[in-house]
Design a protein around this motif. Structure first.
Motif, PDB file in Angstrom:
ATOM      1  N   LEU A   1      -8.138   3.967   1.890  1.00 10.34           N
ATOM      2  CA  LEU A   1      -7.332   4.635   0.869  1.00 10.34           C
ATOM      3  C   LEU A   1      -8.055   5.854   0.299  1.00 10.34           C
TER       4      LEU A   1
ATOM      5  N   ILE B   1       0.849  -1.187   0.000  1.00 13.62           N
ATOM      6  CA  ILE B   1       0.000   0.000   0.000  1.00 13.62           C
ATOM      7  C   ILE B   1       0.890   1.245   0.000  1.00 13.62           C
TER       8      ILE B   1
ATOM      9  N   ASP C   1      -1.178   7.088  -0.520  1.00 11.12           N
ATOM     10  CA  ASP C   1      -2.591   6.788  -0.796  1.00 11.12           C
ATOM     11  C   ASP C   1      -3.362   6.397   0.461  1.00 11.12           C
ATOM     12  N   LEU C   2      -2.652   6.243   1.561  1.00 13.57           N
ATOM     13  CA  LEU C   2      -3.272   5.754   2.796  1.00 13.57           C
ATOM     14  C   LEU C   2      -3.766   6.929   3.635  1.00 13.57           C
TER      15      LEU C   2
END
Length: 233
Positions: free
Chosen positions: A161, A142, A146-147
Motif C-alpha cells: 500500500l 483494500i 491505495d494499492l
C-alpha cells in the motif's frame, strides 16, 4: 439485488431462501431470489445477471466447483459462495475467487454472520473501488487507490500500500488479474503494478514513484510498455 441459489436438495434450497428473506427483512435489503434445482438449468440461463451466487458443491453431472469455473469464464465480478458439507473441496474456492463457504445444515445465525461479508464484497466489486481479500484476521477491503502493487510468491499474495504497509493473503495472480481494472498491469510473473504509481521505465525495470524498482520480464516488456503509453495518453 439479484441472487441465485443452485441446490439439488429442495429442502436445503428452501432453507437458504428463507434465510435470505429473513436477512432482507431484518436489514432492509431487497433480494430477487432465483432457485435452480440443478446446475444445468442454471448454466443454460446464466447471462451475468446476478450479484450473488450460492451454490452447493456435491451435485450430479456438473458439480459446484465446475459450475463456478464456467461462471468465471463469463463473469469475473459476481460473488460466489459455496453452501456445502464438503469442506475439503470448499477450501479450494480461491481457484474461482469464492468469497466464503457456509456449512450445512444451515442455520440463520450462521448465515447472518457470513452475509455481512458477502454483501461487503459484492458492493466493493460493483463499485470497483476496492478489493476484498482474505487474511488471517478475516476479510479486509483494500481501496484500489491505495494499492501500489501486488507481489506473488506461489499462492502467497502481498498487497503493498501507499503508506508502506502490506497485507498478506492467499490466491492466484491469474484469478486476481481478472478482477482488477485496466489501471493495474502485470509486468512479470511476480508483480501486478498500479500504473498510477509508475514514474518511469529504466532498462528492464519499472520505477515506482517512491523510487522502488520492479523487474519487467522480457516476455511482458512490449505489452507492458504499450499499457503504460495507453494509460498516460
Amino acid at each position: 439485488m439479484k441472487v441465485a441459489i443452485i441446490e439439488d436438495e429442495e429442502e436445503a434450497a428452501e432453507n437458504l431462501k428463507n434465510c435470505l428473506l429473513q436477512y432482507g427483512k431484518e436489514f432492509r435489503k431487497d433480494f430477487e431470489i432465483h432457485v435452480f434445482l440443478n446446475s444445468e438449468d442454471f448454466l443454460d440461463s446464466f447471462e451475468c445477471q446476478y450479484a450473488i451466487l450460492f451454490t452447493d458443491i456435491d451435485m450430479p453431472h456438473v458439480n459446484g466447483l465446475l459450475l463456478a469455473h464456467r461462471v468465471r469464464e463469463k463473469d469475473k465480478k459476481v460473488t460466489l459462495v459455496f453452501v456445502t458439507n464438503l469442506t475439503q473441496y470448499a477450501i479450494n474456492g480461491y481457484e474461482v475467487d469464492a468469497i466464503d463457504y457456509i456449512l450445512k445444515p444451515l442455520t440463520y445465525n450462521q448465515f447472518r454472520l457470513k452475509m455481512k461479508r458477502v454483501l461487503l464484497h459484492t458492493e466493493a466489486m460493483e463499485n470497483n473501488s476496492s478489493i476484498l481479500v482474505s487474511t488471517s484476521n478475516g476479510k479486509v477491503a483494500i481501496p484500489l487507490d491505495d494499492l501500489v502493487y501486488i507481489e506473488s510468491d506461489d499462492h502467497l499474495m502481498t498487497y503493498h500500500l501507499k503508506d508502506s504497509t502490506s497485507i498478506d493473503s492467499f490466491g492466484t495472480m491469474k484469478g486476481l488479474e481478472k478482477n482488477l481494472p485496466s489501471s493495474f498491469y502485470r509486468c512479470n510473473s511476480c508483480y501486478i503494478v498500479n500504473l498510477n504509481y509508475v514514474s518511469g521505465v529504466e532498462k528492464s525495470d519499472v520505477i515506482l514513484k517512491d523510487g522502488k524498482h520492479l523487474a519487467i520480464s522480457r516476455s511482458r516488456r512490449k505489452d507492458f510498455l504499450v499499457a503504460i503509453q495507453n494509460f498516460f495518453v
